[in-house]
Design a protein around this motif. Structure first.
Motif, PDB file in Angstrom:
ATOM      1  N   LEU A   1       0.825  -1.214   0.000  1.00  0.00           N
ATOM      2  CA  LEU A   1       0.000   0.000   0.000  1.00  0.00           C
ATOM      3  C   LEU A   1       0.851   1.253   0.000  1.00  0.00           C
ATOM      4  CD1 LEU A   1      -2.782  -0.850   2.625  1.00  0.00           C
ATOM      5  CD2 LEU A   1      -3.021  -0.756   0.144  1.00  0.00           C
ATOM      6  N   PHE A   2       1.920   1.237   0.806  1.00  0.00           N
ATOM      7  CA  PHE A   2       2.766   2.417   0.942  1.00  0.00           C
ATOM      8  C   PHE A   2       3.441   2.752  -0.376  1.00  0.00           C
ATOM      9  CE2 PHE A   2       2.523   0.441   5.120  1.00  0.00           C
ATOM     10  CZ  PHE A   2       2.097   1.516   5.897  1.00  0.00           C
ATOM     11  N   ASN A   3       4.015   1.754  -1.008  1.00  0.00           N
ATOM     12  CA  ASN A   3       4.674   1.976  -2.299  1.00  0.00           C
ATOM     13  C   ASN A   3       3.711   2.554  -3.325  1.00  0.00           C
ATOM     14  OD1 ASN A   3       6.880   0.826  -1.115  1.00  0.00           O
ATOM     15  ND2 ASN A   3       7.250  -0.668  -2.725  1.00  0.00           N
ATOM     16  N   ASP A   4       2.516   1.971  -3.376  1.00  0.00           N
ATOM     17  CA  ASP A   4       1.534   2.427  -4.363  1.00  0.00           C
ATOM     18  C   ASP A   4       1.187   3.900  -4.136  1.00  0.00           C
ATOM     19  OD1 ASP A   4       1.481  -0.073  -5.505  1.00  0.00           O
ATOM     20  OD2 ASP A   4      -0.343  -0.715  -4.472  1.00  0.00           O
TER      21      ASP A   4
ATOM     22  N   ILE B   1       2.086   9.653  -5.788  1.00  0.00           N
ATOM     23  CA  ILE B   1       2.413  11.045  -5.472  1.00  0.00           C
ATOM     24  C   ILE B   1       3.640  11.511  -6.244  1.00  0.00           C
ATOM     25  CG2 ILE B   1       3.239  12.572  -3.613  1.00  0.00           C
ATOM     26  CD1 ILE B   1       1.408  10.977  -1.700  1.00  0.00           C
ATOM     27  N   LEU B   2       4.686  10.699  -6.233  1.00  0.00           N
ATOM     28  CA  LEU B   2       5.946  11.125  -6.846  1.00  0.00           C
ATOM     29  C   LEU B   2       5.870  11.200  -8.368  1.00  0.00           C
ATOM     30  CD1 LEU B   2       8.523   9.186  -4.626  1.00  0.00           C
ATOM     31  CD2 LEU B   2       7.866  11.592  -4.486  1.00  0.00           C
ATOM     32  N   SER B   3       4.990  10.404  -8.976  1.00  0.00           N
ATOM     33  CA  SER B   3       4.933  10.382 -10.439  1.00  0.00           C
ATOM     34  C   SER B   3       3.911  11.365 -11.011  1.00  0.00           C
ATOM     35  CB  SER B   3       4.581   8.966 -10.924  1.00  0.00           C
ATOM     36  OG  SER B   3       3.276   8.604 -10.485  1.00  0.00           O
TER      37      SER B   3
ATOM     38  N   ASN C   1      -8.502  19.922  -8.931  1.00  0.00           N
ATOM     39  CA  ASN C   1      -7.057  19.865  -8.663  1.00  0.00           C
ATOM     40  C   ASN C   1      -6.567  18.529  -8.132  1.00  0.00           C
ATOM     41  OD1 ASN C   1      -6.011  22.784  -9.100  1.00  0.00           O
ATOM     42  ND2 ASN C   1      -7.958  23.010  -8.020  1.00  0.00           N
ATOM     43  N   ARG C   2      -7.464  17.675  -7.663  1.00  0.00           N
ATOM     44  CA  ARG C   2      -7.161  16.298  -7.276  1.00  0.00           C
ATOM     45  C   ARG C   2      -6.003  16.149  -6.290  1.00  0.00           C
ATOM     46  NH1 ARG C   2      -8.916  13.205 -12.831  1.00  0.00           N
ATOM     47  NH2 ARG C   2     -10.576  14.672 -13.288  1.00  0.00           N
ATOM     48  N   PRO C   3      -6.103  16.811  -5.134  1.00  0.00           N
ATOM     49  CA  PRO C   3      -5.042  16.649  -4.132  1.00  0.00           C
ATOM     50  C   PRO C   3      -4.969  15.197  -3.660  1.00  0.00           C
ATOM     51  CG  PRO C   3      -6.791  18.140  -3.355  1.00  0.00           C
ATOM     52  CD  PRO C   3      -7.209  17.619  -4.672  1.00  0.00           C
ATOM     53  N   PHE C   4      -3.782  14.737  -3.379  1.00  0.00           N
ATOM     54  CA  PHE C   4      -3.552  13.314  -3.114  1.00  0.00           C
ATOM     55  C   PHE C   4      -4.334  12.745  -1.947  1.00  0.00           C
ATOM     56  CE2 PHE C   4       0.511  14.912  -4.870  1.00  0.00           C
ATOM     57  CZ  PHE C   4       0.405  14.295  -6.090  1.00  0.00           C
ATOM     58  N   LEU C   5      -4.432  13.478  -0.864  1.00  0.00           N
ATOM     59  CA  LEU C   5      -4.997  12.897   0.351  1.00  0.00           C
ATOM     60  C   LEU C   5      -6.488  13.155   0.524  1.00  0.00           C
ATOM     61  CD1 LEU C   5      -2.134  13.292   2.968  1.00  0.00           C
ATOM     62  CD2 LEU C   5      -2.427  11.673   1.091  1.00  0.00           C
TER      63      LEU C   5
ATOM     64  N   PRO D   1     -11.925  12.787  -8.214  1.00  0.00           N
ATOM     65  CA  PRO D   1     -12.059  11.760  -9.257  1.00  0.00           C
ATOM     66  C   PRO D   1     -10.838  10.846  -9.348  1.00  0.00           C
ATOM     67  CG  PRO D   1     -12.483  13.960 -10.146  1.00  0.00           C
ATOM     68  CD  PRO D   1     -11.920  14.136  -8.771  1.00  0.00           C
ATOM     69  N   SER D   2      -9.690  11.309  -8.825  1.00  0.00           N
ATOM     70  CA  SER D   2      -8.468  10.494  -8.858  1.00  0.00           C
ATOM     71  C   SER D   2      -8.080  10.028  -7.453  1.00  0.00           C
ATOM     72  CB  SER D   2      -7.320  11.306  -9.466  1.00  0.00           C
ATOM     73  OG  SER D   2      -7.627  11.711 -10.770  1.00  0.00           O
ATOM     74  N   ALA D   3      -9.063   9.813  -6.612  1.00  0.00           N
ATOM     75  CA  ALA D   3      -8.779   9.395  -5.232  1.00  0.00           C
ATOM     76  C   ALA D   3      -7.916   8.140  -5.222  1.00  0.00           C
ATOM     77  CB  ALA D   3     -10.086   9.139  -4.499  1.00  0.00           C
ATOM     78  N   ILE D   4      -6.930   8.128  -4.347  1.00  0.00           N
ATOM     79  CA  ILE D   4      -6.038   6.978  -4.229  1.00  0.00           C
ATOM     80  C   ILE D   4      -6.737   5.923  -3.364  1.00  0.00           C
ATOM     81  CG2 ILE D   4      -3.772   6.181  -3.436  1.00  0.00           C
ATOM     82  CD1 ILE D   4      -2.755   9.055  -3.842  1.00  0.00           C
ATOM     83  N   GLU D   5      -7.125   4.834  -3.998  1.00  0.00           N
ATOM     84  CA  GLU D   5      -7.910   3.786  -3.330  1.00  0.00           C
ATOM     85  C   GLU D   5      -7.195   3.223  -2.101  1.00  0.00           C
ATOM     86  OE1 GLU D   5      -9.563  -0.677  -4.372  1.00  0.00           O
ATOM     87  OE2 GLU D   5      -9.225   0.728  -6.010  1.00  0.00           O
ATOM     88  N   GLU D   6      -5.875   3.146  -2.191  1.00  0.00           N
ATOM     89  CA  GLU D   6      -5.106   2.563  -1.087  1.00  0.00           C
ATOM     90  C   GLU D   6      -5.216   3.364   0.210  1.00  0.00           C
ATOM     91  OE1 GLU D   6      -3.536   1.064  -4.904  1.00  0.00           O
ATOM     92  OE2 GLU D   6      -3.899   3.080  -4.142  1.00  0.00           O
ATOM     93  N   LEU D   7      -5.532   4.674   0.099  1.00  0.00           N
ATOM     94  CA  LEU D   7      -5.689   5.486   1.312  1.00  0.00           C
ATOM     95  C   LEU D   7      -6.835   4.980   2.174  1.00  0.00           C
ATOM     96  CD1 LEU D   7      -5.203   9.139   0.037  1.00  0.00           C
ATOM     97  CD2 LEU D   7      -3.628   7.795   1.414  1.00  0.00           C
TER      98      LEU D   7
END
Length: 197
Positions: free
Chosen positions: A59-62, A67-69, A166-170, A176-182
Protein backbone atom coordinates in the motif's frame (compact mmCIF):
# COMPACT_ATOMS: atom_id res chain seq x y z
CA UNK A 1 -12.25 37.57 0.06
CA UNK A 2 -15.38 39.13 -1.38
CA UNK A 3 -18.46 36.96 -1.87
CA UNK A 4 -18.64 38.16 -5.48
CA UNK A 5 -15.39 36.43 -6.45
CA UNK A 6 -16.07 33.24 -8.37
CA UNK A 7 -14.74 29.78 -7.57
CA UNK A 8 -12.08 29.91 -10.29
CA UNK A 9 -10.58 33.08 -8.81
CA UNK A 10 -10.70 31.61 -5.31
CA UNK A 11 -9.08 28.39 -6.53
CA UNK A 12 -6.33 30.24 -8.38
CA UNK A 13 -5.49 32.22 -5.24
CA UNK A 14 -5.66 29.17 -2.97
CA UNK A 15 -3.38 26.90 -4.96
CA UNK A 16 -0.88 29.49 -6.24
CA UNK A 17 2.42 27.91 -5.23
CA UNK A 18 4.19 31.16 -4.37
CA UNK A 19 1.59 32.01 -1.69
CA UNK A 20 2.24 28.92 0.40
CA UNK A 21 4.25 29.39 3.60
CA UNK A 22 5.89 26.90 6.00
CA UNK A 23 3.56 25.37 8.59
CA UNK A 24 5.57 26.60 11.56
CA UNK A 25 5.10 30.20 10.38
CA UNK A 26 1.56 29.74 9.07
CA UNK A 27 0.14 28.44 12.34
CA UNK A 28 0.96 31.82 13.95
CA UNK A 29 -0.76 33.78 11.18
CA UNK A 30 -3.88 31.76 10.40
CA UNK A 31 -7.02 33.70 11.41
CA UNK A 32 -9.88 32.38 13.52
CA UNK A 33 -12.29 32.93 10.63
CA UNK A 34 -14.11 30.61 8.20
CA UNK A 35 -12.42 29.71 4.93
CA UNK A 36 -10.69 27.16 2.76
CA UNK A 37 -7.12 25.92 3.03
CA UNK A 38 -4.58 23.95 1.03
CA UNK A 39 -1.58 21.89 2.15
CA UNK A 40 1.43 21.12 -0.06
CA UNK A 41 4.59 19.05 0.13
CA UNK A 42 7.54 21.44 0.10
CA UNK A 43 9.68 18.75 -1.53
CA UNK A 44 8.05 15.45 -2.62
CA UNK A 45 11.44 13.70 -2.58
CA UNK A 46 11.53 14.09 1.22
CA UNK A 47 8.48 11.84 1.48
CA UNK A 48 10.29 9.09 -0.39
CA UNK A 49 13.41 9.57 1.73
CA UNK A 50 11.36 9.24 4.94
CA UNK A 51 9.75 5.99 3.87
CA UNK A 52 12.53 3.84 2.47
CA UNK A 53 10.28 2.12 -0.05
CA UNK A 54 10.20 -1.65 0.30
CA UNK A 55 11.19 -3.94 -2.56
CA UNK A 56 7.83 -5.71 -2.53
CA UNK A 57 4.70 -3.92 -3.75
CA UNK A 58 2.47 -2.73 -0.88
CA UNK A 59 0.00 0.00 0.00
CA UNK A 60 2.77 2.42 0.94
CA UNK A 61 4.67 1.98 -2.30
CA UNK A 62 1.53 2.43 -4.36
CA UNK A 63 0.60 5.65 -2.56
CA UNK A 64 4.10 7.16 -2.63
CA UNK A 65 4.69 6.22 -6.26
CA UNK A 66 1.38 7.84 -7.23
CA UNK A 67 2.41 11.05 -5.47
CA UNK A 68 5.95 11.12 -6.85
CA UNK A 69 4.93 10.38 -10.44
CA UNK A 70 2.10 12.91 -10.57
CA UNK A 71 4.05 16.08 -11.31
CA UNK A 72 2.37 18.14 -8.59
CA UNK A 73 2.68 18.44 -4.83
CA UNK A 74 -0.80 19.41 -3.63
CA UNK A 75 -1.70 17.14 -0.72
CA UNK A 76 -5.00 18.31 0.70
CA UNK A 77 -7.81 20.85 0.36
CA UNK A 78 -10.15 21.49 3.27
CA UNK A 79 -12.62 23.96 4.68
CA UNK A 80 -13.32 25.46 8.07
CA UNK A 81 -16.90 26.61 8.61
CA UNK A 82 -16.03 28.40 11.88
CA UNK A 83 -12.27 28.87 12.34
CA UNK A 84 -9.33 28.17 10.04
CA UNK A 85 -7.02 28.42 13.06
CA UNK A 86 -8.88 25.74 15.01
CA UNK A 87 -9.21 23.47 11.98
CA UNK A 88 -5.56 23.68 10.98
CA UNK A 89 -4.49 23.05 14.57
CA UNK A 90 -6.47 19.81 14.30
CA UNK A 91 -5.06 18.88 10.90
CA UNK A 92 -1.43 19.85 11.51
CA UNK A 93 -1.00 19.50 15.29
CA UNK A 94 -3.53 16.78 16.26
CA UNK A 95 -5.41 19.18 18.56
CA UNK A 96 -8.69 17.35 17.99
CA UNK A 97 -9.85 15.01 15.23
CA UNK A 98 -8.19 15.73 11.90
CA UNK A 99 -8.62 13.56 8.79
CA UNK A 100 -5.46 14.94 7.22
CA UNK A 101 -3.33 14.23 10.30
CA UNK A 102 -4.64 10.65 10.61
CA UNK A 103 -4.11 9.96 6.91
CA UNK A 104 -0.62 11.45 6.77
CA UNK A 105 0.40 9.59 9.93
CA UNK A 106 -0.72 6.32 8.35
CA UNK A 107 1.21 7.09 5.15
CA UNK A 108 4.32 7.75 7.26
CA UNK A 109 3.82 4.21 8.61
CA UNK A 110 2.58 5.07 12.07
CA UNK A 111 -0.27 3.07 13.57
CA UNK A 112 -2.56 3.79 16.52
CA UNK A 113 -2.05 1.89 19.78
CA UNK A 114 -3.73 -1.52 19.74
CA UNK A 115 -7.22 -1.34 21.21
CA UNK A 116 -7.17 2.43 21.61
CA UNK A 117 -10.66 2.86 20.07
CA UNK A 118 -12.35 0.14 22.13
CA UNK A 119 -15.17 1.64 24.17
CA UNK A 120 -14.97 5.01 22.42
CA UNK A 121 -18.15 6.62 21.09
CA UNK A 122 -16.49 7.42 17.75
CA UNK A 123 -15.08 4.25 16.24
CA UNK A 124 -13.33 6.00 13.33
CA UNK A 125 -11.16 8.78 14.76
CA UNK A 126 -8.10 6.77 15.74
CA UNK A 127 -5.18 8.63 17.31
CA UNK A 128 -1.48 7.95 17.45
CA UNK A 129 0.59 7.72 20.62
CA UNK A 130 1.97 11.00 21.97
CA UNK A 131 5.46 10.01 20.87
CA UNK A 132 4.27 9.23 17.34
CA UNK A 133 2.20 12.43 17.21
CA UNK A 134 5.30 14.43 18.11
CA UNK A 135 7.29 12.78 15.32
CA UNK A 136 4.50 13.36 12.78
CA UNK A 137 4.25 17.03 13.82
CA UNK A 138 8.01 17.45 13.48
CA UNK A 139 7.82 15.99 9.95
CA UNK A 140 4.88 18.26 9.10
CA UNK A 141 6.73 21.37 10.28
CA UNK A 142 9.79 20.43 8.25
CA UNK A 143 8.10 19.31 5.04
CA UNK A 144 4.73 20.98 4.50
CA UNK A 145 3.52 24.41 3.43
CA UNK A 146 0.05 25.95 3.77
CA UNK A 147 -2.14 28.58 2.13
CA UNK A 148 -5.66 29.72 3.05
CA UNK A 149 -8.38 32.12 2.06
CA UNK A 150 -10.96 33.53 4.45
CA UNK A 151 -14.49 33.29 3.05
CA UNK A 152 -17.77 32.54 4.74
CA UNK A 153 -20.21 31.55 2.01
CA UNK A 154 -20.60 28.51 -0.27
CA UNK A 155 -17.72 26.76 1.50
CA UNK A 156 -18.85 23.21 0.64
CA UNK A 157 -19.28 24.05 -3.04
CA UNK A 158 -15.93 25.84 -3.16
CA UNK A 159 -14.13 23.00 -1.41
CA UNK A 160 -15.67 20.25 -3.56
CA UNK A 161 -15.03 22.14 -6.82
CA UNK A 162 -11.38 22.88 -6.00
CA UNK A 163 -10.81 19.24 -5.00
CA UNK A 164 -12.48 17.95 -8.14
CA UNK A 165 -10.44 20.25 -10.38
CA UNK A 166 -7.06 19.86 -8.66
CA UNK A 167 -7.16 16.30 -7.28
CA UNK A 168 -5.04 16.65 -4.13
CA UNK A 169 -3.55 13.31 -3.11
CA UNK A 170 -5.00 12.90 0.35
CA UNK A 171 -8.56 13.95 -0.42
CA UNK A 172 -10.76 10.93 -1.10
CA UNK A 173 -14.15 12.69 -1.13
CA UNK A 174 -14.98 14.69 -4.31
CA UNK A 175 -11.69 13.54 -5.87
CA UNK A 176 -12.06 11.76 -9.26
CA UNK A 177 -8.47 10.49 -8.86
CA UNK A 178 -8.78 9.40 -5.23
CA UNK A 179 -6.04 6.98 -4.23
CA UNK A 180 -7.91 3.79 -3.33
CA UNK A 181 -5.11 2.56 -1.09
CA UNK A 182 -5.69 5.49 1.31
CA UNK A 183 -9.08 4.08 2.25
CA UNK A 184 -7.51 0.68 2.86
CA UNK A 185 -4.73 2.21 4.94
CA UNK A 186 -7.12 4.13 7.19
CA UNK A 187 -9.29 1.03 7.52
CA UNK A 188 -6.24 -0.94 8.67
CA UNK A 189 -5.46 1.70 11.30
CA UNK A 190 -9.03 1.54 12.61
CA UNK A 191 -8.80 -2.26 12.73
CA UNK A 192 -5.65 -2.06 14.86
CA UNK A 193 -7.28 0.50 17.17
CA UNK A 194 -10.29 -1.80 17.60
CA UNK A 195 -8.28 -4.99 18.20
CA UNK A 196 -8.51 -6.44 21.69
CA UNK A 197 -5.26 -7.21 23.50
Amino acid sequence: MKASENITEISNKLIKDTWFIPVIRAIKEIPAEPGVYAIRLANPANLKAKLQLSKEPDLFNDIINTILSSGHNLLYIGMASISLKKRLNQELYAKGPGTFFRTLGAILRYTPPIGSLIGKANQKNYRFSYKDQSEIIEWIETNLTVNWITIDNNLKLIESTIIENNRPFLNTTYNPSAIEELTLLRRECRKIALTKF
